[in-house]
Design an enzyme around this catalytic site. Sequence first.
Site, mmCIF file in Angstrom:
data_model
loop_
_atom_site.group_PDB
_atom_site.id
_atom_site.type_symbol
_atom_site.label_atom_id
_atom_site.label_comp_id
_atom_site.label_asym_id
_atom_site.label_seq_id
_atom_site.Cartn_x
_atom_site.Cartn_y
_atom_site.Cartn_z
ATOM 1 N N GLU A 173 -34.179 64.863 -4.654
ATOM 2 C CA GLU A 173 -35.134 64.420 -5.635
ATOM 3 C C GLU A 173 -36.266 63.828 -4.862
ATOM 4 O O GLU A 173 -36.019 63.067 -3.696
ATOM 5 C CB GLU A 173 -34.222 63.365 -6.489
ATOM 6 C CG GLU A 173 -35.449 62.803 -7.381
ATOM 7 C CD GLU A 173 -34.748 61.499 -8.304
ATOM 8 O OE1 GLU A 173 -35.679 60.979 -9.088
ATOM 9 O OE2 GLU A 173 -33.862 61.283 -8.310
ATOM 10 N N ASN A 202 -40.540 63.821 -10.399
ATOM 11 C CA ASN A 202 -40.842 63.149 -11.548
ATOM 12 C C ASN A 202 -41.829 63.300 -11.980
ATOM 13 O O ASN A 202 -43.003 63.216 -11.435
ATOM 14 C CB ASN A 202 -40.617 61.692 -11.313
ATOM 15 C CG ASN A 202 -38.951 61.474 -10.916
ATOM 16 O OD1 ASN A 202 -38.138 61.393 -11.915
ATOM 17 N ND2 ASN A 202 -38.492 61.324 -9.678
ATOM 18 N N GLU A 214 -38.194 66.341 -13.460
ATOM 19 C CA GLU A 214 -37.604 65.139 -14.226
ATOM 20 C C GLU A 214 -38.645 64.367 -15.050
ATOM 21 O O GLU A 214 -39.685 63.987 -14.692
ATOM 22 C CB GLU A 214 -36.771 64.454 -13.374
ATOM 23 C CG GLU A 214 -35.932 65.015 -12.425
ATOM 24 C CD GLU A 214 -34.865 64.301 -11.773
ATOM 25 O OE1 GLU A 214 -35.210 63.052 -11.626
ATOM 26 O OE2 GLU A 214 -34.342 64.876 -10.752
ATOM 27 N N ASP A 217 -34.394 62.858 -17.977
ATOM 28 C CA ASP A 217 -34.041 61.783 -16.996
ATOM 29 C C ASP A 217 -33.533 60.567 -17.486
ATOM 30 O O ASP A 217 -33.902 60.216 -18.744
ATOM 31 C CB ASP A 217 -35.127 61.578 -15.801
ATOM 32 C CG ASP A 217 -34.572 61.042 -14.766
ATOM 33 O OD1 ASP A 217 -33.288 60.558 -14.582
ATOM 34 O OD2 ASP A 217 -35.510 60.292 -13.733
ATOM 35 N N GLU A 252 -26.163 59.955 -11.936
ATOM 36 C CA GLU A 252 -26.906 59.355 -10.942
ATOM 37 C C GLU A 252 -26.165 57.915 -10.683
ATOM 38 O O GLU A 252 -25.276 57.702 -11.386
ATOM 39 C CB GLU A 252 -28.205 58.808 -11.661
ATOM 40 C CG GLU A 252 -29.200 59.832 -12.103
ATOM 41 C CD GLU A 252 -30.635 59.241 -12.457
ATOM 42 O OE1 GLU A 252 -31.526 59.325 -11.833
ATOM 43 O OE2 GLU A 252 -30.547 58.949 -13.756
#
Length: 403
Positions: free
Chosen positions: A177, A235, A267, A297, A356
């Site tokens: 990520e 993101n 995300e 997310d 996560e």
Amino acid sequence: MQVLPLRVLVLEDHLFQQTVAVNMLRQIGCREVFSASNGMQALEVLQRVGPVDIALCDLRMEGMDGLEFLHRVARAGLVGAVILSSSLSEDVRRAARKLVPLLGMTLLGDAGKPLQVDALTALLKKHLDEPAVTATNSRPLVLAEIDEVRSAMQHQQMETYFQPKLNLLRGDVVGVEALTRWNHPLGGVIAPAVFMPTIESCGLLNELFFTQLNDGLELQRQALTRVGGLNIAFNLEPVQLANPDLVSTIKNVLGGYGLPGSSLTFELTESGLLEVSATCLENLVRLRMMGCRLSIDDFGVGFSSLQRLCQLPFNEIKLDAEFVRGLGSEPEPRCQAVISSTLALGKALGMSVVIEGIEKQEQYQQLLNLGCTQGQGYLFAKPMTRQDLLAWLDTRAVPGKNI
């Protein structure tokens, strides 16, 4: 006997249990121990003897209960830290545990009932070892100024970091990520919470995103010889999806690197997708048509997560770290149930589920037992620069270096 420099107040309406608690605290070595049978009596004690370091507090009692007592002493600054001791059900105690920090006091833990001397000793020593935790965590967040952020962007102080996602069964890296950290020349590495709201407010989101995208694609190119194809997750904010040129620009950048859309994941937090315009929906569909993955997310913390799963073309769920925190030596059944249900939902919808916030070995083991297969967290790796990540990947190529 070692004397602990602690003043402790016991708030307990059951006389026998109150006596047990007082004797136990004295046996442990607390310097001063006071007691009361209800909140009003406890306030009178504090007015007479002054503030205490710790309140060992029951919740349910006649007259002023433990919750009202905590409200009163928090406003007056009469108690530094709290240990809960109650026979109420776990769900009620869990909510009470969340209340204490909101009142501005340190929660040392939940001792439950009956009290155990070893557990109580550990909580008292925790207070002595970490006396400044509350003061540090309660400082208000100061957002960066617009001029500071613009200058940081111009001087390339905003650097892309990467946090690995792993297959929890095999230990191999399935993706990373992309995250932004501000490497301030004087302040060191600054967290996104300080500068991201400012970046959004001054219209620099797209500039930051495409810097991240180029950094991520360069990482992919360099990682090919180490791990093969490395999926990079970025993101996206909903306001960016409203840009009709977003997808064509992403496609052009990908073409410049000769990489397919399937190498990217985007995300999006569902909280920002309450109203989806035609342009937003078209962009999501076009990203999927390019082969990109779409991940919802922070799943589970909004009000309309399930609705978004039905309406929008997501093919990945990222379960919020809040549920993983409920796993540990004494796992919270409700958190386990949410994780199991999300895994079942993902399987039924043909979506992968990424967990996560995995920080402890016991959390990892319990997630394996629940059937989780993908996750990320500090237990495996913190976010790191591109060069640090490449070096980290090299070390994992050595036999025996996986989980």
